[in-house]
Enzyme design. Structure first.
Site, PDB file in Angstrom:
ATOM      1  N   HIS A  95       0.814  -1.226   0.000  1.00 29.23           N
ATOM      2  CA  HIS A  95       0.000   0.000   0.000  1.00 29.23           C
ATOM      3  C   HIS A  95       0.841   1.267   0.000  1.00 29.23           C
ATOM      4  O   HIS A  95       0.348   2.327  -0.323  1.00 29.23           O
ATOM      5  CB  HIS A  95      -0.917   0.031   1.229  1.00 29.23           C
ATOM      6  N   LYS A  97       3.656   2.058  -1.737  1.00 25.55           N
ATOM      7  CA  LYS A  97       4.605   2.301  -2.834  1.00 25.55           C
ATOM      8  C   LYS A  97       4.624   3.797  -3.160  1.00 25.55           C
ATOM      9  O   LYS A  97       3.616   4.483  -3.007  1.00 25.55           O
ATOM     10  CB  LYS A  97       4.255   1.442  -4.033  1.00 25.55           C
ATOM     11  N   TYR A 160      -2.490   4.856  -0.664  1.00 24.46           N
ATOM     12  CA  TYR A 160      -2.717   5.068  -2.102  1.00 24.46           C
ATOM     13  C   TYR A 160      -2.400   6.520  -2.487  1.00 24.46           C
ATOM     14  O   TYR A 160      -3.101   7.125  -3.300  1.00 24.46           O
ATOM     15  CB  TYR A 160      -4.178   4.778  -2.481  1.00 24.46           C
ATOM     16  N   HIS A 180      -9.570   0.841   4.716  1.00 21.55           N
ATOM     17  CA  HIS A 180     -10.642   0.854   3.713  1.00 21.55           C
ATOM     18  C   HIS A 180     -11.989   1.347   4.200  1.00 21.55           C
ATOM     19  O   HIS A 180     -12.988   1.227   3.498  1.00 21.55           O
ATOM     20  CB  HIS A 180     -10.760  -0.513   3.036  1.00 21.55           C
ATOM     21  N   TYR A 222     -13.053   2.873  -4.345  1.00 23.24           N
ATOM     22  CA  TYR A 222     -11.735   2.716  -4.987  1.00 23.24           C
ATOM     23  C   TYR A 222     -11.691   3.568  -6.258  1.00 23.24           C
ATOM     24  O   TYR A 222     -12.167   3.146  -7.307  1.00 23.24           O
ATOM     25  CB  TYR A 222     -11.463   1.246  -5.318  1.00 23.24           C
ATOM     26  N   CYS A 242     -18.006  -2.885   2.065  1.00 21.10           N
ATOM     27  CA  CYS A 242     -17.076  -3.376   3.085  1.00 21.10           C
ATOM     28  C   CYS A 242     -17.886  -4.060   4.187  1.00 21.10           C
ATOM     29  O   CYS A 242     -18.578  -3.410   4.968  1.00 21.10           O
ATOM     30  CB  CYS A 242     -16.272  -2.212   3.639  1.00 21.10           C
TER      31      CYS A 242
HETATM   32 ZN    ZN Z   1     -13.309  -3.359   3.061  1.00 24.74          ZN
END
Ligand code: ZN
Length: 460
Positions: A95, A97, A160, A180, A222, A242
């Site tokens: 996550h 990078k 991100y 998330h 996302y 989620c």
């Molecule tokens: Zn989730």
């Protein structure tokens, strides 16, 4: 004797030339990338040099640079320490990078290392915790990647992270403010990343229901971003359901949405040009920004770009749900806005092939895709002339023994010889080779310099 010494000199120089010729060149520039090593905005061409960041050994950020005029590589240099590396070897958490930008004074900045932060870092006001720490580093000198320093001016709770540079010099940092179940936010810097404006939430994560066991189901998102026209940022996004209870977090994502951020007036618009209220919730997105409802099919990872009429094209990977954690094999679908409606659907592109989209006219759509052909990975152009349904493979830019290629987004302000960063897993390891690929091929490097690690030793 004179002729003898001439022969010796001639023989000697022939030997020297042949040794030079034997210095083996390879298509990659480094082999120490690690995990899932490259994020969308990971490279920039600036004043004759392409700067590239990637996640390397121990998940730490590394930076290399290629001087196009001198045909000379420098680096890679380690630019910081990623706290997610502490989870190794049990967990490879990619996550964090790095994303890269070059500011108006030539300093190079990276943001990396975040996956929501931890409770010891304090309360996350816009989401939940998980691990790591979002960190900002800056090169100590302009145009010099050899030394780096940390800049303490961003929240630890990001993941991100993505830099965007506008034509007017403004630098946007966009990230999810935690794990998330967190809002997506942006900040802008107008002083070359010395300071950033307060965070603004534009996508809202929120609880939707409480289960009998007390856990909650959440709406989450996302998104994926590209620079649009002028000082716009355009965005395609998928909905993440989620789950609470025993099911917990998995890869369930559905539907496609599109919106545009006009950074000049700090206003968001849907495709019809209607002004949007932020942060956008699931209900509001369904009524104002929906491209298509995917029903039971799961999807992920969007792309968007504009055609010559400034109408957006969007795409993502979508497939029939197969009961697995990630929902099944996924193939690119794409849609375009005609000015009145979204049209499009399935393509015939290879399943699981990943890459970037480019559109020259509404009917002429190209993807630069990483895929595998037998024992080889390849990066190739695919072209559709019927609006995005049927594609045929065109030029292969790189073909190498090994796994499938993955790519960055197209490089910011790219030189024709360095359009995109591509990576290829080295079989039997968690390492990848990193390539800088242009219009015709990748930029080569002496094998002795590109082989940062002795991979055969690591396999043992
Ligand atoms: Zn989730």
């Amino acid at each position: 004797m004179k002729s003898f010494s001439s022969i010796v000199i001639i023989l000697g120089s022939m030997l020297f030339i042949s040794c030079q010729a034997q210095q083996e060149k390879v298509n990659y520039f480094a082999n120490n990338a690690f995990g899932n090593p490259v994020v969308g905005n990971t490279a920039e061409y600036y004043k004759g040099v392409t700067y590239v960041a990637y996640q390397g050994e121990h998940l730490d950020p590394y930076v290399a640079a290629y001087d196009h005029k001198k045909d000379q590589w420098t680096g890679p240099y380690k630019a910081g320490t990623n706290l997610l590396g502490e989870l190794l070897p049990d967990k490879v958490d990619s996550h964090g990078k790095p994303t890269l930008v070059v500011d108006g004074e030539g300093y190079i900045h990276l943001v990396f290392g975040g996956h929501g932060g931890t409770p010891e870092m304090g309360k996350n006001p816009l989401g939940n915790h998980h691990a790591g720490k979002q960190i900002h580093v800056k090169s100590k000198k302009p145009l010099d990647i050899s030394q780096w320093e940390e800049v303490d001016n961003i929240t630890p709770f990001g993941t991100y992270s993505q830099f965007f540079k506008m034509d007017n010099g403004d630098i946007y940092l966009i990230f999810r403010h935690g794990a998330h179940r967190s809002n997506w936010v942006y900040q802008v810097s107008r002083d070359n990343c010395r300071t950033f404006s307060p965070k603004v939430s534009f996508l809202k994560a929120k609880p939707v229901a409480t289960r009998p066991d007390g856990t909650e189901d959440w709406d989450s998102w996302y998104p994926d971003f590209r620079k649009g026209r002028g000082n716009d940022i355009i965005m395609v996004y998928n909905y993440h359901f989620c789950k609470g209870g025993a099911e917990r977090h998995d890869g369930e994502r559905h539907h496609g949405y599109y919106m545009r951020f006009d950074t000049d007036n700090k206003t968001w618009y849907n495709v019809k040009g209607e002004e949007l209220q932020i942060p956008v919730t699931k209900e509001y997105a369904d009524s104002m920004t929906l491209v298509v409802h995917t029903g039971d099919r799961w999807n992920h990872i969007g792309h968007t770009c504009l055609n010559h009429d400034d109408h957006p094209h969007v795409s993502w990977y979508e497939g029939d749900y197969d009961g697995s954690k990630h929902g099944g094999l996924k193939q690119l679908v794409n849609y375009r806005w005609t000015g009145e409606e979204w049209i499009g659907g399935k393509t015939n592109l290879p399943v699981e092939a990943r890459g970037e989209m480019k559109v020259t006219s509404p009917d002429s759509i190209q993807y630069l895709l990483g895929d595998s052909e037998g024992k080889n990975g390849e990066l190739a152009w695919w072209l559709s002339t019927d609006g995005g349904r049927d594609f045929i493979k065109k030029e292969v830019l790189v073909e190498e023994t090994g796994g499938r290629f993955t790519t960055s987004q197209f490089i910011r302000n790219a030189h024709p010889d360095a359009r995109i960063v591509a990576t290829q897993k080295i079989k039997g390891t968690n390492y990848s080779k990193v390539y800088l690929v242009g219009d015709n091929a990748s930029i080569v490097r002496a094998k002795s310099d590109a082989d940062i690690l002795n991979i055969e030793e690591l396999k043992k």
